[in-house]
Design a protein around this motif. Structure first.
Motif, PDB file in Angstrom:
ATOM      1  N   SER A  72      -1.958  -6.687   4.836  1.00  0.00           N
ATOM      2  CA  SER A  72      -3.024  -7.488   4.242  1.00  0.00           C
ATOM      3  C   SER A  72      -2.624  -8.944   4.093  1.00  0.00           C
ATOM      4  O   SER A  72      -1.541  -9.252   3.588  1.00  0.00           O
ATOM      5  CB  SER A  72      -3.397  -6.935   2.858  1.00  0.00           C
ATOM      6  N   GLY A  73      -3.518  -9.839   4.517  1.00  0.00           N
ATOM      7  CA  GLY A  73      -3.329 -11.258   4.271  1.00  0.00           C
ATOM      8  C   GLY A  73      -4.350 -11.781   3.286  1.00  0.00           C
ATOM      9  O   GLY A  73      -4.558 -12.989   3.167  1.00  0.00           O
ATOM     10  N   GLU A  74      -4.999 -10.857   2.551  1.00  0.00           N
ATOM     11  CA  GLU A  74      -6.015 -11.253   1.578  1.00  0.00           C
ATOM     12  C   GLU A  74      -5.385 -12.083   0.460  1.00  0.00           C
ATOM     13  O   GLU A  74      -4.320 -11.740  -0.061  1.00  0.00           O
ATOM     14  CB  GLU A  74      -6.678 -10.010   0.984  1.00  0.00           C
ATOM     15  N   HIS A  75      -6.067 -13.154   0.096  1.00  0.00           N
ATOM     16  CA  HIS A  75      -5.530 -14.053  -0.920  1.00  0.00           C
ATOM     17  C   HIS A  75      -5.260 -13.347  -2.234  1.00  0.00           C
ATOM     18  O   HIS A  75      -4.254 -13.601  -2.905  1.00  0.00           O
ATOM     19  CB  HIS A  75      -6.486 -15.228  -1.132  1.00  0.00           C
ATOM     20  N   ALA A  76      -6.154 -12.440  -2.627  1.00  0.00           N
ATOM     21  CA  ALA A  76      -5.968 -11.729  -3.899  1.00  0.00           C
ATOM     22  C   ALA A  76      -4.681 -10.910  -3.885  1.00  0.00           C
ATOM     23  O   ALA A  76      -3.960 -10.851  -4.889  1.00  0.00           O
ATOM     24  CB  ALA A  76      -7.169 -10.830  -4.177  1.00  0.00           C
ATOM     25  N   ASP A  77      -4.375 -10.292  -2.759  1.00  0.00           N
ATOM     26  CA  ASP A  77      -3.154  -9.494  -2.650  1.00  0.00           C
ATOM     27  C   ASP A  77      -1.914 -10.382  -2.729  1.00  0.00           C
ATOM     28  O   ASP A  77      -0.913 -10.024  -3.363  1.00  0.00           O
ATOM     29  CB  ASP A  77      -3.147  -8.709  -1.334  1.00  0.00           C
ATOM     30  N   SER A 105       3.309  -6.924   4.337  1.00  0.00           N
ATOM     31  CA  SER A 105       2.069  -6.176   4.189  1.00  0.00           C
ATOM     32  C   SER A 105       1.134  -6.407   5.360  1.00  0.00           C
ATOM     33  O   SER A 105       1.159  -7.462   6.006  1.00  0.00           O
ATOM     34  CB  SER A 105       1.369  -6.593   2.888  1.00  0.00           C
ATOM     35  N   LEU A 165      -0.229 -19.540   3.562  1.00  0.00           N
ATOM     36  CA  LEU A 165      -0.260 -18.895   2.254  1.00  0.00           C
ATOM     37  C   LEU A 165       0.505 -19.671   1.183  1.00  0.00           C
ATOM     38  O   LEU A 165       0.224 -19.526   0.005  1.00  0.00           O
ATOM     39  CB  LEU A 165       0.303 -17.474   2.345  1.00  0.00           C
ATOM     40  N   TYR A 174       5.971 -13.604   0.902  1.00  0.00           N
ATOM     41  CA  TYR A 174       4.928 -12.704   1.402  1.00  0.00           C
ATOM     42  C   TYR A 174       4.767 -12.948   2.901  1.00  0.00           C
ATOM     43  O   TYR A 174       4.456 -14.053   3.330  1.00  0.00           O
ATOM     44  CB  TYR A 174       3.611 -13.004   0.687  1.00  0.00           C
ATOM     45  N   ASN A 228       0.845  -1.194   0.000  1.00  0.00           N
ATOM     46  CA  ASN A 228       0.000   0.000   0.000  1.00  0.00           C
ATOM     47  C   ASN A 228       0.883   1.248   0.000  1.00  0.00           C
ATOM     48  O   ASN A 228       1.240   1.785   1.039  1.00  0.00           O
ATOM     49  CB  ASN A 228      -0.924  -0.014   1.217  1.00  0.00           C
ATOM     50  N   VAL A 238       3.026 -11.227   6.518  1.00  0.00           N
ATOM     51  CA  VAL A 238       2.131 -10.205   7.055  1.00  0.00           C
ATOM     52  C   VAL A 238       2.835  -9.484   8.203  1.00  0.00           C
ATOM     53  O   VAL A 238       3.744 -10.018   8.836  1.00  0.00           O
ATOM     54  CB  VAL A 238       0.793 -10.810   7.538  1.00  0.00           C
TER      55      VAL A 238
END
Length: 224
Positions: free
Chosen positions: A89-94, A87, A134, A106, A61, A108
């Motif tokens: 964010s731990g959103e799968h899309a990200d 990040s 992840l 990746y 971000n 978090v």
């Protein structure tokens, strides 16, 4: 502080000064060489080109240029650079977007100091590093992508040695270089050499591309 850490050049990219300074301080105290920091995406791309880091610790971000685009531009300019996304964010899309843009791993931001230091150390030697839970997501996405037509035909398949093929199968399974070394009773350096030789033969740039190639070839199907 370790000799290995002291050899690793790191750039830290985050738009929050306190977080950026804290990560830089922790990594510096652990022996890594902090060669640059940046607070926005455009600055990050410029400073990466000027400072030639081996590892970029990158927030997604960012102002001026999104983190995934920063990652894509840095890796395109120098495929030897490894990007570890750090990040909130731990959103799968990200996660998937970051990996597709060339990130090696990746993590978090809830990760602890020791976990971050270990992640940077492992990223520097080419290991994929993901927050628990992840890694399976990423491998699943590679398998989905492998069902799509390849971008271009490449003629005759390169000839890998039996050992290189064996290492490649374990890479496709998601094992780290150290885990592969333990399983095959080899040194960590020998596994790295096999991987580098395989990358050269296949004309690939990084472990992300190597995993996708292995899955496209079905090399993960018969793994125990």
């Amino acid at each position: 502080m370790t000799d290995h850490a002291a050899q690793v050049r790191v750039m830290v990219v985050d738009d929050h000064p306190m977080w950026r300074d804290g990560v830089s301080r922790d990594l510096g105290e652990a022996g890594f060489a902090i060669v640059a920091t940046a607070g926005d995406g455009e600055e990050a791309v410029r400073r990466a080109r000027a400072s030639s880091p081996q590892v970029v610790v990158l927030d997604l971000n960012l102002p001026a240029l999104p983190g995934v685009e920063v990652c894509r531009q840095i890796v395109t300019a120098d495929p030897t650079v490894r990007v570890l996304v750090l990040s909130a964010s731990g959103e799968h899309a990200d996660v998937l977007e970051a990996v597709k843009s060339g990130a090696t791993g990746y993590l978090v931001k809830s990760a602890g100091r020791d976990e971050l230091i270990d992640a940077v150390r492992r990223t520097a030697v080419g290991d994929p590093v993901f927050t628990p839970g992840l890694a399976g997501l990423v491998l699943g996405e590679f398998r989905r992508l492998a069902t799509e037509p390849p971008a271009a035909a490449t003629g005759a398949a390169p000839q890998l040695t039996p050992r290189e093929t064996e290492v490649l199968r374990l890479v496709a399974k998601g094992l780290s270089y150290r885990q592969i070394a333990d399983r095959l009773v080899l040194s960590h350096r020998t596994v790295q050499n096999h991987v580098q030789n395989t990358l050269g033969k296949l004309q690939l740039h990084n472990r992300v591309e190597l995993v996708r190639y292995a899955i496209e070839q079905g090399l993960d199907d018969d793994l125990s």
